[in-house]
Structures are given as structure tokens and as C-alpha cells.
Design a protein around this motif. Structure first.
Motif, PDB file in Angstrom:
ATOM      1  N   GLY A 123       0.815  -1.194   0.000  1.00 14.30           N
ATOM      2  CA  GLY A 123       0.000   0.000   0.000  1.00 14.30           C
ATOM      3  C   GLY A 123       0.851   1.246   0.000  1.00 14.30           C
ATOM      4  O   GLY A 123       2.024   1.234   0.412  1.00 14.30           O
ATOM      5  N   ASP A 124       0.282   2.352  -0.507  1.00 16.22           N
ATOM      6  CA  ASP A 124       0.937   3.659  -0.509  1.00 16.22           C
ATOM      7  C   ASP A 124       0.479   4.415   0.740  1.00 16.22           C
ATOM      8  O   ASP A 124      -0.737   4.608   0.946  1.00 16.22           O
ATOM      9  CB  ASP A 124       0.583   4.447  -1.768  1.00 16.22           C
ATOM     10  N   VAL A 125       1.405   4.857   1.550  1.00 11.86           N
ATOM     11  CA  VAL A 125       1.078   5.533   2.810  1.00 11.86           C
ATOM     12  C   VAL A 125       1.913   6.801   2.916  1.00 11.86           C
ATOM     13  O   VAL A 125       2.897   7.004   2.181  1.00 11.86           O
ATOM     14  CB  VAL A 125       1.348   4.616   4.017  1.00 11.86           C
ATOM     15  N   MET A 126       1.474   7.665   3.828  1.00 12.36           N
ATOM     16  CA  MET A 126       2.210   8.893   4.162  1.00 12.36           C
ATOM     17  C   MET A 126       2.715   8.748   5.589  1.00 12.36           C
ATOM     18  O   MET A 126       1.954   8.453   6.507  1.00 12.36           O
ATOM     19  CB  MET A 126       1.310  10.121   4.053  1.00 12.36           C
ATOM     20  N   SER A 127       3.993   8.966   5.780  1.00 13.57           N
ATOM     21  CA  SER A 127       4.589   8.850   7.113  1.00 13.57           C
ATOM     22  C   SER A 127       5.610   9.959   7.282  1.00 13.57           C
ATOM     23  O   SER A 127       6.558  10.060   6.479  1.00 13.57           O
ATOM     24  CB  SER A 127       5.252   7.479   7.280  1.00 13.57           C
ATOM     25  N   HIS A 128       5.366  10.786   8.290  1.00 15.06           N
ATOM     26  CA  HIS A 128       6.280  11.888   8.593  1.00 15.06           C
ATOM     27  C   HIS A 128       6.483  12.785   7.368  1.00 15.06           C
ATOM     28  O   HIS A 128       7.599  13.223   7.066  1.00 15.06           O
ATOM     29  CB  HIS A 128       7.633  11.351   9.081  1.00 15.06           C
ATOM     30  N   MET A 130       6.351  12.000   4.240  1.00 10.34           N
ATOM     31  CA  MET A 130       6.955  11.347   3.081  1.00 10.34           C
ATOM     32  C   MET A 130       5.976  10.329   2.495  1.00 10.34           C
ATOM     33  O   MET A 130       5.260   9.635   3.231  1.00 10.34           O
ATOM     34  CB  MET A 130       8.266  10.643   3.477  1.00 10.34           C
ATOM     35  N   SER A 131       5.972  10.247   1.155  1.00 14.16           N
ATOM     36  CA  SER A 131       5.156   9.259   0.469  1.00 14.16           C
ATOM     37  C   SER A 131       5.949   7.970   0.369  1.00 14.16           C
ATOM     38  O   SER A 131       7.046   7.935  -0.203  1.00 14.16           O
ATOM     39  CB  SER A 131       4.772   9.756  -0.943  1.00 14.16           C
ATOM     40  N   LEU A 132       5.417   6.901   0.963  1.00 16.82           N
ATOM     41  CA  LEU A 132       6.134   5.628   1.039  1.00 16.82           C
ATOM     42  C   LEU A 132       5.330   4.518   0.381  1.00 16.82           C
ATOM     43  O   LEU A 132       4.095   4.555   0.356  1.00 16.82           O
ATOM     44  CB  LEU A 132       6.402   5.264   2.503  1.00 16.82           C
ATOM     45  N   ARG A 133       6.075   3.547  -0.118  1.00 22.21           N
ATOM     46  CA  ARG A 133       5.466   2.290  -0.559  1.00 22.21           C
ATOM     47  C   ARG A 133       5.749   1.273   0.530  1.00 22.21           C
ATOM     48  O   ARG A 133       6.897   0.943   0.798  1.00 22.21           O
ATOM     49  CB  ARG A 133       6.067   1.842  -1.889  1.00 22.21           C
ATOM     50  N   LEU A 134       4.684   0.782   1.147  1.00 23.28           N
ATOM     51  CA  LEU A 134       4.810  -0.078   2.331  1.00 23.28           C
ATOM     52  C   LEU A 134       4.443  -1.501   1.975  1.00 23.28           C
ATOM     53  O   LEU A 134       3.447  -1.748   1.276  1.00 23.28           O
ATOM     54  CB  LEU A 134       3.888   0.436   3.446  1.00 23.28           C
ATOM     55  N   VAL A 152       6.520  -8.090   9.771  1.00 25.17           N
ATOM     56  CA  VAL A 152       7.695  -7.374   9.295  1.00 25.17           C
ATOM     57  C   VAL A 152       7.211  -6.325   8.305  1.00 25.17           C
ATOM     58  O   VAL A 152       6.592  -6.651   7.292  1.00 25.17           O
ATOM     59  CB  VAL A 152       8.709  -8.317   8.628  1.00 25.17           C
ATOM     60  N   ARG A 153       7.456  -5.062   8.620  1.00 27.37           N
ATOM     61  CA  ARG A 153       7.026  -3.960   7.774  1.00 27.37           C
ATOM     62  C   ARG A 153       8.244  -3.279   7.161  1.00 27.37           C
ATOM     63  O   ARG A 153       9.146  -2.841   7.880  1.00 27.37           O
ATOM     64  CB  ARG A 153       6.203  -2.947   8.562  1.00 27.37           C
ATOM     65  N   VAL A 154       8.248  -3.243   5.845  1.00 22.05           N
ATOM     66  CA  VAL A 154       9.352  -2.633   5.098  1.00 22.05           C
ATOM     67  C   VAL A 154       8.763  -1.549   4.197  1.00 22.05           C
ATOM     68  O   VAL A 154       7.783  -1.795   3.478  1.00 22.05           O
ATOM     69  CB  VAL A 154      10.116  -3.662   4.263  1.00 22.05           C
ATOM     70  N   ALA A 155       9.320  -0.345   4.200  1.00 22.13           N
ATOM     71  CA  ALA A 155       8.843   0.780   3.394  1.00 22.13           C
ATOM     72  C   ALA A 155       9.998   1.403   2.647  1.00 22.13           C
ATOM     73  O   ALA A 155      11.156   1.334   3.087  1.00 22.13           O
ATOM     74  CB  ALA A 155       8.147   1.819   4.264  1.00 22.13           C
ATOM     75  N   GLN A 156       9.643   2.031   1.543  1.00 17.40           N
ATOM     76  CA  GLN A 156      10.666   2.612   0.662  1.00 17.40           C
ATOM     77  C   GLN A 156      10.080   3.886   0.043  1.00 17.40           C
ATOM     78  O   GLN A 156       8.913   3.927  -0.364  1.00 17.40           O
ATOM     79  CB  GLN A 156      11.025   1.594  -0.433  1.00 17.40           C
ATOM     80  N   ARG A 161      11.193   4.158  -7.801  1.00 22.82           N
ATOM     81  CA  ARG A 161      10.031   3.747  -8.590  1.00 22.82           C
ATOM     82  C   ARG A 161       9.712   4.780  -9.675  1.00 22.82           C
ATOM     83  O   ARG A 161       9.417   4.425 -10.818  1.00 22.82           O
ATOM     84  CB  ARG A 161       8.821   3.568  -7.680  1.00 22.82           C
ATOM     85  N   GLN A 162       9.771   6.080  -9.266  1.00 21.51           N
ATOM     86  CA  GLN A 162       9.453   7.127 -10.234  1.00 21.51           C
ATOM     87  C   GLN A 162      10.483   7.155 -11.358  1.00 21.51           C
ATOM     88  O   GLN A 162      10.138   7.368 -12.526  1.00 21.51           O
ATOM     89  CB  GLN A 162       9.425   8.485  -9.513  1.00 21.51           C
ATOM     90  N   ALA A 163      11.751   6.973 -11.017  1.00 16.75           N
ATOM     91  CA  ALA A 163      12.790   6.974 -12.043  1.00 16.75           C
ATOM     92  C   ALA A 163      12.585   5.820 -13.020  1.00 16.75           C
ATOM     93  O   ALA A 163      12.702   5.994 -14.247  1.00 16.75           O
ATOM     94  CB  ALA A 163      14.173   6.889 -11.390  1.00 16.75           C
ATOM     95  N   LEU A 164      12.276   4.618 -12.501  1.00 15.68           N
ATOM     96  CA  LEU A 164      12.038   3.480 -13.388  1.00 15.68           C
ATOM     97  C   LEU A 164      10.778   3.687 -14.227  1.00 15.68           C
ATOM     98  O   LEU A 164      10.755   3.381 -15.430  1.00 15.68           O
ATOM     99  CB  LEU A 164      11.921   2.193 -12.555  1.00 15.68           C
ATOM    100  N   ALA A 165       9.715   4.242 -13.609  1.00 19.80           N
ATOM    101  CA  ALA A 165       8.483   4.496 -14.367  1.00 19.80           C
ATOM    102  C   ALA A 165       8.730   5.497 -15.481  1.00 19.80           C
ATOM    103  O   ALA A 165       8.245   5.328 -16.612  1.00 19.80           O
ATOM    104  CB  ALA A 165       7.392   4.993 -13.418  1.00 19.80           C
ATOM    105  N   ASN A 166       9.525   6.558 -15.190  1.00 20.94           N
ATOM    106  CA  ASN A 166       9.833   7.543 -16.230  1.00 20.94           C
ATOM    107  C   ASN A 166      10.653   6.931 -17.355  1.00 20.94           C
ATOM    108  O   ASN A 166      10.456   7.241 -18.536  1.00 20.94           O
ATOM    109  CB  ASN A 166      10.581   8.731 -15.614  1.00 20.94           C
ATOM    110  N   GLN A 167      11.569   6.056 -17.000  1.00 17.56           N
ATOM    111  CA  GLN A 167      12.391   5.418 -18.020  1.00 17.56           C
ATOM    112  C   GLN A 167      11.544   4.520 -18.925  1.00 17.56           C
ATOM    113  O   GLN A 167      11.689   4.539 -20.153  1.00 17.56           O
ATOM    114  CB  GLN A 167      13.498   4.618 -17.339  1.00 17.56           C
ATOM    115  N   LEU A 168      10.662   3.727 -18.303  1.00 20.14           N
ATOM    116  CA  LEU A 168       9.787   2.869 -19.110  1.00 20.14           C
ATOM    117  C   LEU A 168       8.828   3.687 -19.972  1.00 20.14           C
ATOM    118  O   LEU A 168       8.581   3.356 -21.138  1.00 20.14           O
ATOM    119  CB  LEU A 168       9.002   1.936 -18.182  1.00 20.14           C
TER     120      LEU A 168
END
Length: 465
Positions: A123-128, A130-134, A152-156, A161-168
Motif C-alpha cells: 500500500g501507498d502511505v504517508m509517514s512523517h 513522506m510518500s512511502l510504498r509499504l 515485518v514492515r518494510v517501506a521505501q 520507482r518514479q525513475a524506473l516508471a519515467n524510463q519505461l
């Protein structure tokens, strides 16, 4: 505003209209493809990075242990290094027990709704701010003595992601633009070649002599062949009209030349004489010839006026009974001097029709005059109410059945002995056709072989009442 826009579009060339109708859908299709490419690139980028989140969370979950009466883990550096890219995005992780209490990690992260079969949830969440992919992985300890559940929760962050999406998307954008450009070139060339027969037709029409009405002979596609056929039919009608006009002009010139030459010859002959009696006889002849010539000229003008396709006089309510009375009253004295018994029979109430009054008056006067000139000494004008009908009955020699259609042509005279010009019935026929009136000619007294007479009836249509 809408009308002005339609007016502007209607004045565009066919090539531009075709380009608008072809390129606008093509532009809309390109926009849809670009939108789809953008969504697909984002989806592909999320799917690729979600797999990294899945691998990182699995590596972290394998390190969770029960130690000193609580959950603990020894995080290997490789678990987070696999999430690092050239975009230098930030990575966060956290371990939560079954009650949702924070155990360890570099930042507290929100939870996500559970999915079936304890699958990895994203899911896409907002934390502090920042826009994170959780990504949240729900698992349990795999020991012989304990099986506690944990998350186990991992966020990035989304830079990678945006750079890869722009490249594609850039790769897809280049491909779509190239395809759209090729498609546009193909559309332009196809439209140009498709409209080439129309250009040939336009050139053939422009290069024609304005005086020629010969049919067009040009190989064209089926759609333009129908247009060529319509043009040829129009040219054929114009040839017939011109032939009729030329014949009419020739006949009119001949008809006017003869009385005018007679007037000149009679005047010249009278001038050579010195006897007043001869002068008087010559003047009487000149007066009669001039009267016939004036009547002929008036009929020619009337026929020309009636056959003008641009002239469409308005129709108004006309009382046929009053019209018949007026025409008979105005011409009674003239015909009485000729020894003609002229009468009228009308109903008690008005007979109203929608028509052009001066044309009906012209038709009725021509019918009365025509019957008088061709030997009738008794003429009756009748008005009938149901259906509305105007009839002129005489006791003259009549018209043979074989001549009844021919006498409707200009300058055709049923009898050479009469003083008519051959235009009266042609004028009546033109007026009848202009009003959708049924014109009928039949003998008034068929039992009388020598003088069967003639009955000419003008029957008005039902919608003229």
C-alpha cells in the motif's frame, strides 16, 4: 456560436475536412495510448520494486528469533542493500509482535489490512510527510517450542520507482510518437491519393468551354461516377432547355417578323395612293395587324415570365366566381362586337382556392380569346364548387383528339384558318403546371360532327381549397 463554427467548417476544403475527421481520432487514440503507457509503466515499476520489498521482508523475517523472553532479530546488511538503487531512496523497516507493539526497527510504520492466506500486502502511505510504498509480511516463529506471530514492515520512498516508471514511459513514448508520425504520414498520403480523382474531375470541369454542354467522359471511382452521372443528367436537361429556348426564339422571331413586314408593306402601299378611301382601308388593315402583333408580343412576354424558374410568385386566396365574373365583364363588349355570345355560370357561394390571381386571370382570358379567334360564337365560363373547377365551353369546330397534346406547345396551331398565334393554350398549360392543376380538353358536344365544340377544364387539387 455553434452556427458560426458550423459555417466555418462547411467552408473548409474537402481535404482539410477529411484531415480533421481522420487526425482528430488519431490524436485521441495517441493520447489514450500515452495514458495507458504511463499507467503501465507505473504498474511495472511498482511490481518490480514490490518484489524487492517481498524479498527484503522475507530475508528479515528469517532472522526473527525468540530471545530473552521476547522477539528479536539480527538484521543482516544484505536485507536492506537489495532495496538500495541509484535513486538514493530511503528504506525503513520495523518488527511488530502479534499485539501490534513495536519491537525494533529504524522507524515505526503503519499497518495494512490483512489479505487472504497471509500473503504479502502492499500500500501507498504517508509517514512523517513522506510518500512511502509499504509492504507488510505476516509470519510466525518456526521453532519446536514457540510459534508466536509477528509482522515485518518494510517501506521505501518512491524516487527509484518514479525513475524506473519515467524510463519505461520514455521508451514507450518514443515508440508511440514514431508510430503516430508514420500513421499521420500514411493518412496524409492516402487522403491525397484518394482525392486525386476529385481533383481530376475539378480540372476537367474548369477546362471545359462554357458554351459546351456535352457530357463528361472521365474514368472515376464509383462514388464520383455517380456525381459524374448527375452532372451529365443536369447537362442533358440544360441541353433540352437550351434547345427549347432556341426553338422558342426562332419561332418568336418568325412570328413577329411576318406581321411587322406586313405592316411595313401595307404602309408603303398606302403611301403610293392618293385616294382617301384606299388610305382608310389601309389604316384599318394596319390597325388589325398592329392589334394582333401587340397581342402576340404580350403573349410572348407572358410565356417568358411563366417559364422563368427563378420567379415564384406568392399564392393567396382567390375567389374563382368573382374572377370569372370580372374576366367576362371586362371582355364582354369586345366579343359582343364580334358577334360572340359570352356568358358565365357561377354557384351562389364563393369558391376559394390558393393561387396566383393574375396567372389565373391570364389563363381565363387566353381561353376566352382563343375560343373566339377560332370560330366560336357562343362561349360559356363555368365555375364548379366540388371539386373546384374552372371551365370554358364553346361551340366552335373543336380540336381533334390527335392534336390535343400538340396544341399545348408554343406556336402550334390546331387550325390554320384561325387568327390565333398558337400561344394561348401554351400559356394556360404553363399556368396549370405551376399550380398543379389538371388540364383537360374534350368535345363539348360530341354528337355534333361538324362543330363538336370544345370544353377546357382546369381542376384544382384538393390542397388548393
Amino acid at each position: 456560436m455553434i452556427l458560426s463554427r458550423r459555417w466555418r467548417l462547411s467552408h473548409l476544403s474537402l481535404y482539410r475536412r477529411l484531415m480533421i475527421w481522420l487526425l482528430c481520432p488519431l490524436a485521441l487514440l495517441v493520447a489514450i495510448m500515452l495514458l495507458q503507457a504511463w499507467l503501465a509503466s507505473r504498474e511495472a515499476s511498482d511490481r518490480a520494486f514490490d518484489r524487492l520489498l517481498d524479498a527484503a521482508s522475507l530475508s528479515i523475517a528469517e532472522q526473527v528469533r525468540w530471545q530473552q523472553s521476547r522477539l528479536w532479530m539480527d538484521l543482516p546488511p544484505s536485507a536492506l542493500e537489495m532495496l538500495a538503487t541509484d535513486a538514493e531512496e530511503r528504506v525503513f523497516y520495523a518488527l511488530y509482535d502479534a499485539q501490534g507493539h513495536f519491537v525494533t526497527g529504524n522507524r515505526s510504520l503503519p499497518s495494512l489490512p490483512a489479505v487472504a492466506n497471509d500473503q504479502m500486502s502492499y500500500g501507498d502511505v504517508m509517514s512523517h510527510g513522506m510518500s512511502l510504498r509499504l509492504g507488510v509480511r505476516r509470519s510466525r516463529l518456526e521453532g519446536w517450542d514457540r510459534s508466536d506471530r509477528f509482522e515485518v514492515r518494510v517501506a521505501q520512498t518512491r524516487e527509484g520507482r518514479q525513475a524506473l516508471a519515467n524510463q519505461l514511459f520514455l521508451a514507450s513514448f518514443i515508440n508511440i510518437v514514431i508510430i503516430a508520425g508514420l500513421a499521420m504520414v500514411v493518412v496524409l498520403l492516402s487522403a491525397r491519393f484518394a482525392l486525386e480523382p476529385l481533383t481530376r474531375l475539378r480540372r476537367a470541369i474548369r477546362q471545359r468551354n462554357p458554351r459546351t454542354l456535352a457530357p463528361l467522359e472521365l474514368a472515376l471511382p464509383r462514388e464520383l461516377a455517380e456525381l459524374r452521372q448527375a452532372l451529365n443528367e443536369l447537362l442533358a436537361r440544360m441541353r433540352r432547355v437550351r434547345a427549347n429556348q432556341e426553338r422558342f426564339i426562332g419561332d418568336a422571331s418568325h412570328q413577329l417578323r411576318t406581321p411587322l413586314a406586313g405592316l411595313s408593306a401595307r404602309a408603303e402601299l398606302a403611301l403610293r395612293q392618293t385616294d382617301p378611301a384606299i388610305w382608310r382601308a389601309g389604316l384599318v388593315t394596319l390597325h388589325g395587324t398592329a392589334t394582333k402583333t401587340a397581342r402576340l408580343a404580350g403573349q410572348l412576354l407572358s410565356l417568358t415570365r411563366l417559364n422563368n424558374p427563378e420567379a415564384t410568385p406568392a399564392k393567396h386566396p382567390v375567389n374563382l366566381a368573382a374572377l370569372a365574373q370580372r374576366c367576362v365583364r371586362e371582355s364582354f363588349s369586345r366579343h359582343h362586337r364580334r358577334g360572340v355570345d359570352l356568358g358565365v355560370e357561377i354557384p351562389d357561394r364563393p369558391v376559394m382556392v390558393s393561387a396566383t390571381e393574375w396567372q389565373l386571370e391570364e389563363a381565363l382570358n387566353n381561353l376566352i380569346e382563343n375560343a373566339s379567334l377560332y370560330g366560336a360564337d357562343q362561349i360559356t365560363v363555368q365555375v364548379i364548387d366540388a371539386p373546384a373547377r374552372l371551365t370554358v365551353v364553346d361551340n366552335g369546330p373543336g380540336i381533334p383528339e390527335s392534336q390535343r397534346l400538340l396544341v399545348l406547345r408554343p406556336f402550334h396551331r390546331g387550325q390554320e384558318a384561325g387568327d390565333g398565334s398558337g400561344l394561348g393554350l401554351a400559356i394556360v398549360d404553363s399556368i396549370a403546371r405551376a399550380h398543379d392543376i389538371r388540364l383537360n380538353l374534350h368535345p363539348a358536344n360530341p354528337d355534333h360532327s361538324e362543330r363538336p365544340g370544345l370544353c377546357i377544364s382546369l381542376t384544382f387539387p384538393a390542397d388548393a381549397r
